[in-house]
Design a protein around this motif. Sequence first.
Motif, PDB file in Angstrom:
ATOM      1  N   SER A 191      -0.144 -11.615 -16.551  1.00 34.85           N
ATOM      2  CA  SER A 191      -0.168 -10.426 -17.409  1.00 34.85           C
ATOM      3  C   SER A 191      -1.466 -10.422 -18.209  1.00 34.85           C
ATOM      4  O   SER A 191      -2.005 -11.474 -18.544  1.00 34.85           O
ATOM      5  N   TRP A 192      -1.939  -9.240 -18.504  1.00 31.91           N
ATOM      6  CA  TRP A 192      -3.237  -9.127 -19.200  1.00 31.91           C
ATOM      7  C   TRP A 192      -3.214  -7.916 -20.113  1.00 31.91           C
ATOM      8  O   TRP A 192      -2.429  -6.981 -19.940  1.00 31.91           O
ATOM      9  N   GLU A 196      -7.794  -4.874 -29.339  1.00 34.29           N
ATOM     10  CA  GLU A 196      -6.632  -5.747 -29.139  1.00 34.29           C
ATOM     11  C   GLU A 196      -6.310  -5.845 -27.659  1.00 34.29           C
ATOM     12  O   GLU A 196      -6.562  -4.924 -26.895  1.00 34.29           O
ATOM     13  N   GLY A 197      -5.764  -6.949 -27.261  1.00 36.51           N
ATOM     14  CA  GLY A 197      -5.313  -7.052 -25.873  1.00 36.51           C
ATOM     15  C   GLY A 197      -6.333  -7.666 -24.954  1.00 36.51           C
ATOM     16  O   GLY A 197      -6.532  -7.186 -23.840  1.00 36.51           O
ATOM     17  N   ASN A 198      -7.022  -8.717 -25.406  1.00 37.84           N
ATOM     18  CA  ASN A 198      -7.960  -9.386 -24.505  1.00 37.84           C
ATOM     19  C   ASN A 198      -7.434 -10.770 -24.124  1.00 37.84           C
ATOM     20  O   ASN A 198      -8.178 -11.737 -24.091  1.00 37.84           O
ATOM     21  N   THR A 258      -1.812 -19.348 -21.925  1.00 40.68           N
ATOM     22  CA  THR A 258      -2.524 -18.120 -22.289  1.00 40.68           C
ATOM     23  C   THR A 258      -3.974 -18.427 -22.616  1.00 40.68           C
ATOM     24  O   THR A 258      -4.273 -19.482 -23.185  1.00 40.68           O
ATOM     25  N   ALA A 259      -4.857 -17.510 -22.267  1.00 45.95           N
ATOM     26  CA  ALA A 259      -6.268 -17.634 -22.626  1.00 45.95           C
ATOM     27  C   ALA A 259      -6.754 -16.290 -23.164  1.00 45.95           C
ATOM     28  O   ALA A 259      -6.247 -15.234 -22.771  1.00 45.95           O
ATOM     29  N   THR A 260      -7.734 -16.357 -24.046  1.00 41.72           N
ATOM     30  CA  THR A 260      -8.358 -15.156 -24.608  1.00 41.72           C
ATOM     31  C   THR A 260      -9.729 -14.993 -23.979  1.00 41.72           C
ATOM     32  O   THR A 260     -10.476 -15.970 -23.837  1.00 41.72           O
ATOM     33  N   PHE A 261     -10.071 -13.770 -23.605  1.00 43.17           N
ATOM     34  CA  PHE A 261     -11.370 -13.499 -22.996  1.00 43.17           C
ATOM     35  C   PHE A 261     -12.240 -12.760 -24.003  1.00 43.17           C
ATOM     36  O   PHE A 261     -11.777 -11.823 -24.662  1.00 43.17           O
ATOM     37  N   ASN A 262     -13.504 -13.162 -24.106  1.00 47.20           N
ATOM     38  CA  ASN A 262     -14.456 -12.471 -24.967  1.00 47.20           C
ATOM     39  C   ASN A 262     -15.794 -12.308 -24.257  1.00 47.20           C
ATOM     40  O   ASN A 262     -16.190 -13.164 -23.453  1.00 47.20           O
ATOM     41  N   SER A 283       3.733  -6.675 -20.950  1.00 45.11           N
ATOM     42  CA  SER A 283       2.281  -6.780 -20.966  1.00 45.11           C
ATOM     43  C   SER A 283       1.781  -6.046 -22.199  1.00 45.11           C
ATOM     44  O   SER A 283       2.414  -5.082 -22.651  1.00 45.11           O
ATOM     45  N   PRO A 284       0.658  -6.485 -22.762  1.00 43.10           N
ATOM     46  CA  PRO A 284       0.102  -5.785 -23.921  1.00 43.10           C
ATOM     47  C   PRO A 284      -0.221  -4.333 -23.589  1.00 43.10           C
ATOM     48  O   PRO A 284      -0.456  -3.990 -22.423  1.00 43.10           O
ATOM     49  N   THR A 285      -0.245  -3.486 -24.596  1.00 42.82           N
ATOM     50  CA  THR A 285      -0.536  -2.062 -24.412  1.00 42.82           C
ATOM     51  C   THR A 285      -1.874  -1.878 -23.716  1.00 42.82           C
ATOM     52  O   THR A 285      -2.879  -2.492 -24.093  1.00 42.82           O
ATOM     53  N   GLY A 286      -1.864  -1.050 -22.697  1.00 38.78           N
ATOM     54  CA  GLY A 286      -3.099  -0.773 -21.969  1.00 38.78           C
ATOM     55  C   GLY A 286      -3.403  -1.783 -20.881  1.00 38.78           C
ATOM     56  O   GLY A 286      -4.353  -1.605 -20.125  1.00 38.78           O
ATOM     57  N   GLY A 287      -2.597  -2.855 -20.819  1.00 36.97           N
ATOM     58  CA  GLY A 287      -2.850  -3.878 -19.815  1.00 36.97           C
ATOM     59  C   GLY A 287      -1.932  -3.724 -18.628  1.00 36.97           C
ATOM     60  O   GLY A 287      -1.518  -2.620 -18.271  1.00 36.97           O
ATOM     61  N   GLY A 288      -1.592  -4.839 -18.002  1.00 39.11           N
ATOM     62  CA  GLY A 288      -0.717  -4.799 -16.846  1.00 39.11           C
ATOM     63  C   GLY A 288      -0.092  -6.153 -16.617  1.00 39.11           C
ATOM     64  O   GLY A 288      -0.471  -7.150 -17.249  1.00 39.11           O
ATOM     65  N   ALA A 289       0.887  -6.186 -15.723  1.00 38.78           N
ATOM     66  CA  ALA A 289       1.537  -7.446 -15.390  1.00 38.78           C
ATOM     67  C   ALA A 289       2.071  -7.367 -13.975  1.00 38.78           C
ATOM     68  O   ALA A 289       2.642  -6.337 -13.567  1.00 38.78           O
TER      69      ALA A 289
END
Lengths: 179, 177
Positions: free
Chosen positions: A57-58, A92-94, A153-157, B67-73
């Motif tokens: 999931s991303w 948000e959401g990275n 989980t990992a965060t991408f920047n 999944s977070p808003t705007g993302g996918g899973a």
Amino acid sequence: MKKLLTLVLVFACVMAMAVPAFAAETVTQDNGTASITVNGTYVPGASAAERVSVDVSWGAMSFTYTGGSEGTWNPTTHAFDGATNGKWTASEGNTITVTNHSNTAVEAALSFAAADGSNVTGSFTETSGTANDGVLALATAVGTEVANAPSATATFNITGGEISENGTIGTITVTIKNK
Amino acid sequence: MEKNFSNKPKWIIIAVLLLLLLVIVAVIIWAIFFRTPDIPLPPDYPPQETDGNQQPIPNDQGGKLESPTGGGAVNVTYESVVTVDLSDKTVTLSYANPSMSNQNVAIAIVIDDLTVARSALITPGNMIKSLTLEDKAAKKLSVGGYDAEIIIYCYHPETGEKAMVDTRGEVTVYVTE
């Protein structure tokens, strides 16, 4: 002649019926015992085929690049005051989360490739479960509840480069490998 | 002074050629900057067809991954063995896109840079068990085993936009006659 042959065949049949008795142990005393060996043959059962099943999931993965500012021209110094470089900010959401439902341990290697013609670079920071090396190590799901499957989980920047128009920055690839 | 009337035809020819040149330049400018294309502008997110080989997953569990808003899973489920039959050009595999996924997917089986097979869209709740062998792969592959990759591309189910995240996995391809 025929009677003689018949007699011989009957005698042979009678003798054949006695063969099972020869295979048995003979008990020679009252209340005696006889031991009979029981043999077993082991046939190993079929092991489950390796089946990889992971949830990936991303988030929105949306980033904003604000171009640098030239600043304000200072006539006394002939230089620009307050000049700034361009910078990236993440919405948000990275984050990326990988959950393992496989009957084998797996590793999820994370990588980023910029879009064609772009010089954008990025990096991952693991925020749970494993050492921060760009690889999410996940144990086998065997022996776990579905709701408690191994997860990381990992965060991408974005770490460098710039863009001059809106569009796709690049692609993140999650590579699943058997451990 | 006499005018040289014998040069008049030459001047007419030059004038005509100049006029023709102007017309050609005008046409070129129009063609480059003002001409309406004959073909429709292709969309940024081209719609794709669902794969004709997809079939429902038996006993598929319901619910959706978070999944977070705007993302996918997606749930990526596959078997690590793929077989290729060179005689009937089929690729036998097992890949499922459970209904818990919120993305359509398309998959490709790749050996180094050689695409062995690729699918059209596999929608959530469906699986795929066979694909058609690519012509180029049919000529290059020989009987035996190969280390390969399965690549999963994700697409938004409504817009068709390709997701920013691809997934790859290790598979072994066994090629038979």
